[in-house]
Design an enzyme around this catalytic site. Structure first.
Site, short mmCIF file in Angstrom:
data_model
loop_
_atom_site.label_atom_id
_atom_site.label_comp_id
_atom_site.label_asym_id
_atom_site.label_seq_id
_atom_site.Cartn_x
_atom_site.Cartn_y
_atom_site.Cartn_z
N TYR C 101 0.86 -1.19 0.00
CA TYR C 101 0.00 0.00 0.00
C TYR C 101 0.89 1.24 0.00
CZ TYR C 101 -2.92 3.80 1.59
OH TYR C 101 -3.55 5.01 1.68
N GLU C 189 -3.70 7.49 -3.77
CA GLU C 189 -3.39 6.14 -3.29
C GLU C 189 -3.07 5.20 -4.44
OE1 GLU C 189 -6.03 5.04 0.71
OE2 GLU C 189 -6.72 4.44 -1.27
#
Lengths: 377, 289, 377, 289
Positions: C101, C189
């Site tokens: 991530y 993101e």
């Protein structure tokens, strides 16, 4: 590092500054077709890395290609302050109705970029800064934010009350700042920035110095260096990673550390002689550096004695001694050497030099006095 | 007391596995400096010959050792990052020995460290020594002697020369500080004077200046306006030609400013005696104390 | 402002992030040629501006063009959390051997950009931040300097010990930071950033939110807004420069100021009813804004009473009163209105509303209570 | 005393010739604020109806008037530049009423002003008022009353509502400060609490928080660890749905953090009573004093 006006113009143009087109030439006859291509009148400008070329006759206007060739012929080969003109710039000429000065440096006090402007162009900014500081507006730029709108407004209104001109100045200031920062410039000047009779703003001269320490990240700019514009000794010193400045005296100096090297020169003068050079062999000096230093000094036929003044710290005295012995052997030095070595591995060095004809000295004062004595003998 | 470093200094050597870093780490340990660790990315986990632990990064080094000071011996192009990293890790004093940093790097380093409360000495500094207590840098330790004279200098070996004469003449030093020869440095002459002004153990200060910039003139101004310590000065570069950089990136006379004459005159106006040769400083200081 | 994954991928790719190629389609049959062009397998991904589309069946793998069409057909028109899928992204699929991530926000505490990374990809970062904070590395980035080399080293070694992968991560972090800053992102993101079995790093999902206040300088990004992804009332409110959020209760609210608007909703709840909306008419409100606000609320058939709660400061009570009268007249409102007006030009407003059937209240408490009473009647 | 502004406040209105700037400049003059000048580029030389001189830029305005405070009413896209200009001109307190600034603008504004020692309130702030002394902002002056309660709020009109109840119940205010509803602001809840902590004239503080961020939780922590003033709180947004921005750019619950419940719980844990309706604050404060 200094670069030629023609190259500086190229960099400025790449950052969007309004620079009239120009071409380098190295042969007078090339001036004709170039003038034709750019459109006349053109300016013919000596490319030498020294100030005052205008007064020396190195800048001339030509109203047609034939005249351009004549002017180029006159300027090429000219000697300006000891430098031979080997390149000339042919630039499209601009009519001038107003001249400004715009320049940038890093301000040592605020430790920030500083833009300086004046409504008088073509000036020597440092002289005006002393004689008539009110004619200069200095604006400190914060690298956090870059040049801010309120600053460009203020600068534009310092230079002109003409709104059309002011509107063109904002982008000029911003582009100059951007260029200055991105190429790691230590000085960037547009002198003069002019307004033509039709109200257009043009950068008709360009000067850029680059921070030597930054060159590793500017391969393209490093390639612009013109060694022919420097003393051969200085070029050689740079390649050997030494700091060297040629002077006119008779006492050559080899010193470790810039401050001590200056103090050594000063002391030579204090005791009545003249230093032949500044030379700093730097920190962790190897015997090879000493050898290179010796070679560079020996180029100078004025040198009557050489003083080696070392205060060892990182520099090891025995390394210096080894270099001196190597130089003696390889270069067949016939100029007397006075050697003062103190600090790290001083004993070892003394041992190495014992029995040679090198003159040794215990202190800097003694070394300087002995060197002068020998040179005057 | 001394300024900047003392027995409470807990030092990390950044670039400890390099040639210069390794050599001087040993020298500092030998002098008695409390070298608590070193950093070289990728070499974490080893120990130096002196038993100093090596870490991969400053955050780890500070967390493990409680360091408050670092000294930087990495190549110029990595030096700015080393300062950022030290400051980010909470180091209070960074001494940057590394030389050859682009000025632009320092332009972003300085606001960054100021925001985080880190003081930077240098770049291109020989370091700081508080004789008998701690040495953070490359100066030969043995020429120094404990005492009450502060020395601040833009130079390295010239400082050794002057300190040597002080010591030989029985004049000890509280702290000797090389601020570095670059035009843009973390702590300048004036900052150093401030530090000495507030140090009760410093009775006199030797200012070793040189051509370039105007800090000496500003220092003279401060002295004229009332500086709490006695001052003697030396200025290198009386014979330096204008427009030429004399070794140090900051040592250059441009457009007639930054000359030795101006600086000497400014000191004379402030009643500060300026030595004509390095050796004379000791005599002047003796007279002042 | 939220943008579709496909557009976010385009932005990331433009900043040099390693994004597998992809195309939007709106008709299932387009999936075939696109899959052919990109090379199979491909992923077929619903483009809806809401989380959890994977669990809802909005993301499917297709091993050949025929399957791609089938999957696209299944996904197009699907309802995901109240949003209809009208667009699908066909993206070249990447085999995954590892997932990370990597995300960015602005940290409100340090008031600086913050990069967050985790060696577990596909996670809900905020949930992990609460349940297992040690799995997340947070790095504050100083906008003075940008992401620094020591930071990228630290982040890369937090994610992997594989040097080849680490070498690819530095540029990923830098590009993400650069994109985040340059487009005025409030959230960016890559979730997940994956390593394929051949050791290459890929950004296989992309999410970008943009700071609404910055849209004036990002015309290109503003054009990416998809109104079909929002409540029609919210779209209308934005166009009228009002802040509006649709809720499920029966008491409509028109308030000046966001804090007071929230407090009004809270008080409705406190006194036992449910607000139908959040609506802030903003500072210097004109009668037109009140009219627009009224129109938006009237779209909602659940609304049984409307409470107007104004504490005049910049907002003038008489302006609001005029707007209310205008709305009454033009919109033929049959829902009861409770009006509480205090502050600037309160007297004038009271004068204007005298004799109308509007229910007036002196305090906020009274206004809320009366509105609830009427709605429950 | 009061915090931030008082009778020594010398105010420049940036954007004074605009609609809002002009209106509020008059209102502030009427309240008794010492409005010494205004700035609008290109309009230098004129005077407003109240006789306030207008300047072309802040440097000139400060030089001519000795101003120490400015308030900004320019459109959002010019507001960052206005703050930079004020800070560069030496202004100590900038109150940014302008709203709609991109967050990125504030990311460069904040380190810039910090370096220059300027405090920024806002953006998107209703301003600051020290009742009876000075008003810098857009709040209605007449609902305030001199007293010993500090009010700090992320909101505008909600603050008026609460202050109105305080005043009606005879509770005066030392200073009321709207810090602004944006996620990145110059002075946050905690900064404001620091200021009130050091103000001898403030005996109690009303904290008006709302959903989004964690400043209220941090404030609760500080109170728990020993805060020198009595505190009462109100939190707006108990009924706000997650993931939706409630008017203020900073008022949003994301991923379950920044909820009203968390904030109320944190205050309860710190022994701070949280009002359920704005009107209740007056009663709570009465009980505390």
């Amino acid at each position: 590092m200094k670069i030629h006006e023609g190259d500086a113009r190229g960099i400025f143009a790449a950052f969007g500054l309004p620079v009239p087109p120009s071409r380098f030439i190295t042969k007078a006859e090339e001036a004709g077709p170039v003038a034709e291509e750019l459109g006349c009148p053109v300016v013919v400008k000596a490319q030498v890395l020294v100030g005052g070329r205008g007064k020396a006759g190195g800048v001339k206007l030509a109203s047609d290609p034939i005249e351009a060739v004549e002017k180029a012929k006159a300027i090429l080969g000219m000697d300006i302050k000891g430098l031979t003109v080997e390149k000339v710039l042919i630039a499209k000429a601009v009519d001038i109705s107003k001249e400004f000065y715009v320049g940038m440096v890093v301000d040592r006090i605020t430790r920030k970029p500083l833009m300086m402007i004046s409504a008088e162009g073509g000036i020597d900014i440092e002289e005006v800064a002393k004689s008539a500081p009110e004619k200069i507006l200095k604006v400190v730029i914060d690298p956090i934010t870059g040049l801010l709108p309120f600053q460009t407004r203020k600068m534009a209104s310092f230079l002109t009350s003409d709104k059309d001109v002011a509107r063109q100045l904002g982008p000029v200031f911003r582009s100059l700042y951007q260029a200055f920062m991105e190429i790691d410039s230590s000085l960037a000047e547009i002198n003069p920035l002019v307004v033509s009779p039709d109200g257009k703003v043009w950068a008709i001269d360009a000067k850029i110095n680059i921070d030597d320490n930054s060159l590793y990240r500017h391969e393209d700019i490093r390639a612009l260096r013109d060694d022919s514009m420097e003393d051969a000794g200085e070029v050689e010193a740079r390649e050997a990673d030494l700091s060297f400045v040629k002077l006119d005296g008779s006492i050559g100096c080899i010193v470790n550390g810039a401050g001590l090297a200056m103090a050594t020169m000063d002391m030579i003068k204090y005791y009545g002689a003249e230093p032949a050079n500044f030379l700093d062999i730097g920190g962790s000096s190897s015997p090879e550096k000493v050898l290179s230093a010796m070679k560079i000094i020996l180029r100078d036929k004025n040198v009557k004695a050489i003083l080696v003044n070392i205060f060892g710290g990182i520099t090891r005295c025995d390394d210096v001694a080894k270099g001196l012995l190597e130089a003696k052997k390889r270069l067949g030095i016939d100029i007397p050497l006075v050697v003062r070595l103190t600090g790290t591995n001083e004993e070892e060095a003394r041992e190495l030099l014992r029995g040679t004809e090198l003159v040794s000295a215990d202190t800097m004062d003694e070394g300087v006095k002995k060197a002068i004595e020998i040179a005057n003998a | 007391m001394s300024i900047l470093i003392d027995k409470n200094t807990r030092l990390i050597v950044q670039g400890i596995t390099g040639r210069d870093g390794g050599f001087h780490a040993s020298q500092m340990v030998a002098y008695g400096t409390n070298v608590v660790g070193g950093v070289t990315p990728g070499k974490g986990g080893m120990k130096t010959e002196d038993g100093v632990p090596v870490f991969d990064n400053m955050e780890e080094a500070v967390n493990e050792t409680g360091a408050n000071t670092s000294v930087i011996y990495v190549p110029a192009r990595f030096a700015a990052d080393a300062i950022f990293e030290a400051s980010d890790a909470g180091i209070e004093l960074v001494v940057c020995i590394a030389e050859g940093l682009p000025v632009r790097d320092m332009l972003s380093v300085l606001p960054y460290v100021r925001e985080r409360g880190t003081r930077v000495i240098g770049p291109n500094s020989p370091g700081v020594i508080s004789p008998g207590r701690s040495k953070v840098g490359i100066m030969p330790g043995d020429i120094h002697k404990e005492g009450n004279v502060g020395v601040v200098s833009r130079s390295g070996t010239l400082t050794y020369e002057i300190v040597y004469h002080l010591t030989v003449n029985g004049i000890g030093q509280s702290t000797c500080l090389g601020i570095g020869g670059d035009p843009v440095i973390g702590t300048n002459l004036l900052d150093a004077m401030d530090l000495f002004a507030n140090d009760p153990e410093t009775d006199a200060v030797v200012l070793i200046g040189e051509i370039g910039g105007n800090d000496e003139e500003k220092a003279a101004r401060i002295i004229k306006d009332g500086y709490p310590k006695k001052v003697a000065a030396f200025i290198a570069g009386r014979t330096a030609p204008p427009g030429k950089r004399m070794g140090h990136a900051g040592a250059i006379v441009t457009g007639g400013t930054g000359t030795a004459e101006e600086k000497i005159k400014a000191f004379a106006d402030a009643g500060v005696e300026v030595a004509e040769t390095p050796a004379q400083i000791a005599g002047i200081i003796s007279g002042l104390l």
